[in-house]
Design an enzyme around this catalytic site. Structure first.
Site, PDB file in Angstrom:
ATOM      1  N   TYR A  14      41.099  44.484  40.136  1.00  0.00           N
ATOM      2  CA  TYR A  14      41.535  43.790  41.355  1.00  0.00           C
ATOM      3  C   TYR A  14      42.856  44.341  41.892  1.00  0.00           C
ATOM      4  CZ  TYR A  14      37.490  40.899  41.176  1.00  0.00           C
ATOM      5  OH  TYR A  14      36.179  40.511  41.207  1.00  0.00           O
ATOM      6  N   ARG A  29      41.925  47.248  43.942  1.00  0.00           N
ATOM      7  CA  ARG A  29      41.332  46.864  45.244  1.00  0.00           C
ATOM      8  C   ARG A  29      42.402  46.274  46.171  1.00  0.00           C
ATOM      9  NH1 ARG A  29      36.292  43.442  43.951  1.00  0.00           N
ATOM     10  NH2 ARG A  29      36.150  43.334  46.214  1.00  0.00           N
ATOM     11  N   HIS A  37      34.200  33.894  49.918  1.00  0.00           N
ATOM     12  CA  HIS A  37      34.419  34.398  48.562  1.00  0.00           C
ATOM     13  C   HIS A  37      35.882  34.593  48.229  1.00  0.00           C
ATOM     14  CE1 HIS A  37      30.034  36.003  48.838  1.00  0.00           C
ATOM     15  NE2 HIS A  37      30.096  34.730  48.523  1.00  0.00           N
ATOM     16  N   CYS A  54      46.464  29.792  39.010  1.00  0.00           N
ATOM     17  CA  CYS A  54      46.746  29.678  37.575  1.00  0.00           C
ATOM     18  C   CYS A  54      45.472  29.298  36.827  1.00  0.00           C
ATOM     19  CB  CYS A  54      47.832  28.623  37.345  1.00  0.00           C
ATOM     20  SG  CYS A  54      48.310  28.491  35.594  1.00  0.00           S
ATOM     21  N   CYS A  84      47.333  23.143  35.281  1.00  0.00           N
ATOM     22  CA  CYS A  84      48.214  23.612  36.359  1.00  0.00           C
ATOM     23  C   CYS A  84      47.387  23.923  37.605  1.00  0.00           C
ATOM     24  CB  CYS A  84      48.946  24.872  35.881  1.00  0.00           C
ATOM     25  SG  CYS A  84      50.081  25.538  37.100  1.00  0.00           S
ATOM     26  N   CYS A 122      51.890  32.587  35.594  1.00  0.00           N
ATOM     27  CA  CYS A 122      52.113  31.499  36.564  1.00  0.00           C
ATOM     28  C   CYS A 122      53.604  31.168  36.657  1.00  0.00           C
ATOM     29  CB  CYS A 122      51.332  30.262  36.130  1.00  0.00           C
ATOM     30  SG  CYS A 122      51.618  28.844  37.229  1.00  0.00           S
ATOM     31  N   CYS A 128      53.916  26.838  35.813  1.00  0.00           N
ATOM     32  CA  CYS A 128      53.841  26.284  34.440  1.00  0.00           C
ATOM     33  C   CYS A 128      54.398  27.275  33.424  1.00  0.00           C
ATOM     34  CB  CYS A 128      52.404  25.887  34.093  1.00  0.00           C
ATOM     35  SG  CYS A 128      51.283  27.282  33.898  1.00  0.00           S
TER      36      CYS A 128
HETATM   37  C1  BV8 Z   1      26.976  30.638  43.026  1.00  0.00           C
HETATM   38  C2  BV8 Z   1      34.031  38.288  45.465  1.00  0.00           C
HETATM   39  C3  BV8 Z   1      26.241  28.833  41.789  1.00  0.00           C
HETATM   40  C4  BV8 Z   1      34.378  39.027  44.200  1.00  0.00           C
HETATM   41  C5  BV8 Z   1      31.591  38.266  45.541  1.00  0.00           C
HETATM   42  C6  BV8 Z   1      20.672  31.582  44.793  1.00  0.00           C
HETATM   43  C7  BV8 Z   1      21.527  30.527  45.113  1.00  0.00           C
HETATM   44  C8  BV8 Z   1      22.810  30.467  44.588  1.00  0.00           C
HETATM   45  C9  BV8 Z   1      23.263  31.486  43.737  1.00  0.00           C
HETATM   46  C10 BV8 Z   1      22.426  32.520  43.417  1.00  0.00           C
HETATM   47  C11 BV8 Z   1      21.139  32.575  43.943  1.00  0.00           C
HETATM   48  N1  BV8 Z   1      20.565  33.697  43.459  1.00  0.00           N
HETATM   49  C12 BV8 Z   1      21.444  34.356  42.667  1.00  0.00           C
HETATM   50  C13 BV8 Z   1      22.569  33.662  42.612  1.00  0.00           C
HETATM   51  C14 BV8 Z   1      23.746  34.064  41.832  1.00  0.00           C
HETATM   52  C15 BV8 Z   1      24.710  34.932  42.607  1.00  0.00           C
HETATM   53  C16 BV8 Z   1      24.071  35.976  43.471  1.00  0.00           C
HETATM   54  O1  BV8 Z   1      23.895  35.787  44.660  1.00  0.00           O
HETATM   55  N2  BV8 Z   1      23.739  37.083  42.862  1.00  0.00           N
HETATM   56  C17 BV8 Z   1      23.168  38.202  43.601  1.00  0.00           C
HETATM   57  C18 BV8 Z   1      23.622  39.492  42.950  1.00  0.00           C
HETATM   58  C19 BV8 Z   1      21.667  38.040  43.610  1.00  0.00           C
HETATM   59  N3  BV8 Z   1      25.568  34.109  43.424  1.00  0.00           N
HETATM   60  C20 BV8 Z   1      26.684  33.624  42.861  1.00  0.00           C
HETATM   61  O2  BV8 Z   1      26.977  33.768  41.695  1.00  0.00           O
HETATM   62  C21 BV8 Z   1      27.582  32.811  43.764  1.00  0.00           C
HETATM   63  N4  BV8 Z   1      27.880  31.588  43.098  1.00  0.00           N
HETATM   64  O3  BV8 Z   1      25.973  30.616  43.631  1.00  0.00           O
HETATM   65  O4  BV8 Z   1      27.308  29.687  42.152  1.00  0.00           O
HETATM   66  C22 BV8 Z   1      26.794  27.748  41.046  1.00  0.00           C
HETATM   67  C23 BV8 Z   1      26.373  26.494  41.357  1.00  0.00           C
HETATM   68  C24 BV8 Z   1      26.882  25.451  40.656  1.00  0.00           C
HETATM   69  C25 BV8 Z   1      27.828  25.683  39.659  1.00  0.00           C
HETATM   70  C26 BV8 Z   1      28.260  26.948  39.366  1.00  0.00           C
HETATM   71  C27 BV8 Z   1      27.751  28.003  40.066  1.00  0.00           C
HETATM   72  C28 BV8 Z   1      28.907  33.506  43.995  1.00  0.00           C
HETATM   73  C29 BV8 Z   1      28.701  34.803  44.692  1.00  0.00           C
HETATM   74  C30 BV8 Z   1      30.055  35.404  45.077  1.00  0.00           C
HETATM   75  C31 BV8 Z   1      30.309  36.639  44.253  1.00  0.00           C
HETATM   76  N5  BV8 Z   1      31.538  37.259  44.712  1.00  0.00           N
HETATM   77  N6  BV8 Z   1      32.748  38.779  45.982  1.00  0.00           N
HETATM   78  C32 BV8 Z   1      34.682  40.487  44.468  1.00  0.00           C
HETATM   79  O5  BV8 Z   1      34.641  40.919  45.632  1.00  0.00           O
HETATM   80  O6  BV8 Z   1      34.982  41.176  43.489  1.00  0.00           O
HETATM   81  S1  BV8 Z   1      30.159  38.911  46.120  1.00  0.00           S
HETATM   82  C33 BV8 Z   1      30.485  40.435  46.799  1.00  0.00           C
HETATM   83  O7  BV8 Z   1      29.226  41.055  46.921  1.00  0.00           O
HETATM   84  C34 BV8 Z   1      31.017  40.348  48.214  1.00  0.00           C
HETATM   85  O8  BV8 Z   1      31.891  39.308  48.426  1.00  0.00           O
HETATM   86  C35 BV8 Z   1      29.790  40.223  49.058  1.00  0.00           C
HETATM   87  O9  BV8 Z   1      29.458  38.903  49.239  1.00  0.00           O
HETATM   88  C36 BV8 Z   1      28.734  40.849  48.190  1.00  0.00           C
HETATM   89  C37 BV8 Z   1      28.403  42.198  48.719  1.00  0.00           C
HETATM   90  O10 BV8 Z   1      27.633  41.993  49.802  1.00  0.00           O
HETATM   91  P1  BV8 Z   1      27.898  42.842  51.129  1.00  0.00           P
HETATM   92  O11 BV8 Z   1      29.208  42.464  51.699  1.00  0.00           O
HETATM   93  O12 BV8 Z   1      26.688  42.665  51.916  1.00  0.00           O
HETATM   94  O13 BV8 Z   1      28.052  44.358  50.651  1.00  0.00           O
HETATM   95  P2  BV8 Z   1      26.874  45.385  50.297  1.00  0.00           P
HETATM   96  O14 BV8 Z   1      27.495  46.606  49.772  1.00  0.00           O
HETATM   97  O15 BV8 Z   1      25.819  44.674  49.513  1.00  0.00           O
HETATM   98  O16 BV8 Z   1      26.222  45.712  51.724  1.00  0.00           O
HETATM   99  C38 BV8 Z   1      26.974  46.411  52.697  1.00  0.00           C
HETATM  100  C39 BV8 Z   1      26.100  46.466  53.928  1.00  0.00           C
HETATM  101  O17 BV8 Z   1      26.816  47.099  54.966  1.00  0.00           O
HETATM  102  C40 BV8 Z   1      24.833  47.270  53.718  1.00  0.00           C
HETATM  103  O18 BV8 Z   1      23.758  46.614  54.335  1.00  0.00           O
HETATM  104  C41 BV8 Z   1      25.135  48.589  54.421  1.00  0.00           C
HETATM  105  O19 BV8 Z   1      23.965  49.182  54.971  1.00  0.00           O
HETATM  106  C42 BV8 Z   1      26.037  48.136  55.523  1.00  0.00           C
HETATM  107  N7  BV8 Z   1      27.002  49.130  55.994  1.00  0.00           N
HETATM  108  C43 BV8 Z   1      27.656  50.081  55.278  1.00  0.00           C
HETATM  109  N8  BV8 Z   1      28.521  50.736  56.088  1.00  0.00           N
HETATM  110  C44 BV8 Z   1      28.412  50.171  57.329  1.00  0.00           C
HETATM  111  C45 BV8 Z   1      27.450  49.142  57.275  1.00  0.00           C
HETATM  112  N9  BV8 Z   1      27.113  48.384  58.333  1.00  0.00           N
HETATM  113  C46 BV8 Z   1      27.756  48.641  59.492  1.00  0.00           C
HETATM  114  N10 BV8 Z   1      28.702  49.607  59.631  1.00  0.00           N
HETATM  115  C47 BV8 Z   1      29.043  50.388  58.575  1.00  0.00           C
HETATM  116  N11 BV8 Z   1      29.983  51.359  58.728  1.00  0.00           N
END
Ligand code: BV8
Length: 301
Positions: free
Chosen positions: A67, A70, A121, A129, A134, A200, A203
């Protein structure tokens, strides 16, 4: 489905309630890697070994290196014309709300009105923390956040799979072939002790963590409630723009269907023609193929 700007602009101008789901592709032209594309973060890293609470518990130094790298890259990047065009639309359109999956802070730096930007996100520039008792959380733009997390002068990312394998290979050589897996190699990454990691200030004992939503964590309830209220208060959502996202992470991706269920037409802006939201596109939707930084200012002007 069309790529006709005129029909899109006409619909945009008559739209009262508009959503925009933003993804990593929006910041691609600002030089920040996406997640799934070539060179993407989930391609060059082991996503699940870096972006989950379990990973942080197991190896906070490695996760903080990821992180901190990033944060450094995002601070060096600048918002592009698409960030500014969306900020301008948000400032002048009373019924617009952006739902950003991005944690890079670029929409905020483009002066996107905060009340029109929901961070699904979290942000690389929030910290909180981890101590149970905390509730400290704050914005933090210090780079590096602590001296131990200083980025190598060649700005190489020490947490990529290649970097970690290189360390492990070097260690294999040094450890006269004693069996060593990647996890052990972490111990030998630049010696960052937990005591060197961000602490933190409130705390004074809890470890700080990045204020992002990790896989397996719930999205912030305040954000979810705000977005759900925007959708439920609307008799109709006229348009959802799906910008630079593979719409593959839930529950964020579900907002496309939620908007459709309230009558929204969908406009996808994506560099990859194949990346349509689940459920595909309808005849009266739009797909604008190309770089969001070029297309978004064009279709919003
Ligand atoms: C949760 C922060 C539940 C961290 C991120 C169904 C329902 C609920 C949950 C799930 C579900 N199915 C699966 C899950 C679990 C999981 C999930 O979705 N997994 C995926 C892999 C299937 N979801 C979770 O865990 C979420 N939590 O649901 O909790 C729960 C309920 C009760 C109690 C406890 C828990 C939390 C998900 C958040 C994860 N954190 N980010 C970090 O950044 O390090 S996700 C991270 O990946 C990003 O934030 C973003 O959301 C995601 C990436 O997606 P994109 O932004 O779309 O990026 P990507 O590279 O995929 O695509 C880029 C696009 O741009 C492409 O299409 C490309 O063609 C295009 N592109 C490229 N260049 C250009 C362009 N377009 C235009 N111009 C350009 N120049």
């Amino acid at each position: 489905m069309s790529s006709d700007i005129e029909s899109f602009t006409a619909h945009l101008q008559s739209s009262k309630r508009i959503l925009a789901l933003l993804g990593a592709g929006l910041s691609a032209s600002s030089g920040l890697p996406t997640f799934r594309g070539t060179g993407g973060l989930w391609r060059t890293h082991d996503a699940i070994s870096l972006a989950t609470p379990e990973a942080f518990a197991r190896n906070p130094a490695l996760v903080w290196q990821f992180y901190s790298y990033r944060r450094h890259m995002a601070l060096k990047a600048s918002p592009n014309r698409a960030h500014f065009a969306l900020a301008e639309l948000a400032a002048k359109h009373p019924g617009f709300l952006a739902l950003s999956q991005n944690v890079d802070g670029l929409s905020q730096r483009a002066k996107h009105p905060p009340e029109k930007l929901q961070l699904l996100h979290g942000s690389l520039f929030n910290v909180k923390c981890t101590s149970f008792y905390c509730s400290y959380h704050a914005e933090n733009f210090t780079d590096p956040i602590v001296p131990a997390l200083k980025i190598p002068t060649d700005e190489s990312d020490p947490t990529t799979k290649e970097a970690r394998h290189a360390v492990s290979d070097a260690l294999h050589a040094k450890q006269n072939q004693k069996e060593l897996d990647i996890a052990d190699a972490q111990v030998y990454l630049p010696s960052i002790q937990v005591s060197d990691l961000p602490k933190c200030p409130e705390c004074r004992e809890g470890l700080l963590r990045p204020g992002v939503v990790w896989f397996g964590e719930s999205l912030p309830s305040k954000v979810l409630n705000t977005v759900d209220k925007f959708i439920s208060d609307s008799d109709k959502i006229d348009l959802i723009m799906v910008i630079g996202t593979s719409a593959s992470v839930y529950p964020a991706a579900a907002y496309v269907d939620n908007a459709r269920a309230k009558g929204a037409r969908v406009a996808v802006i994506n560099a990859d023609r194949a990346d349509e939201p689940a459920g595909g596109l309808r005849d009266n939707d739009w797909f604008f193929e190309g770089d969001a930084a070029q297309i978004v200012p064009e279709i919003l002007k």
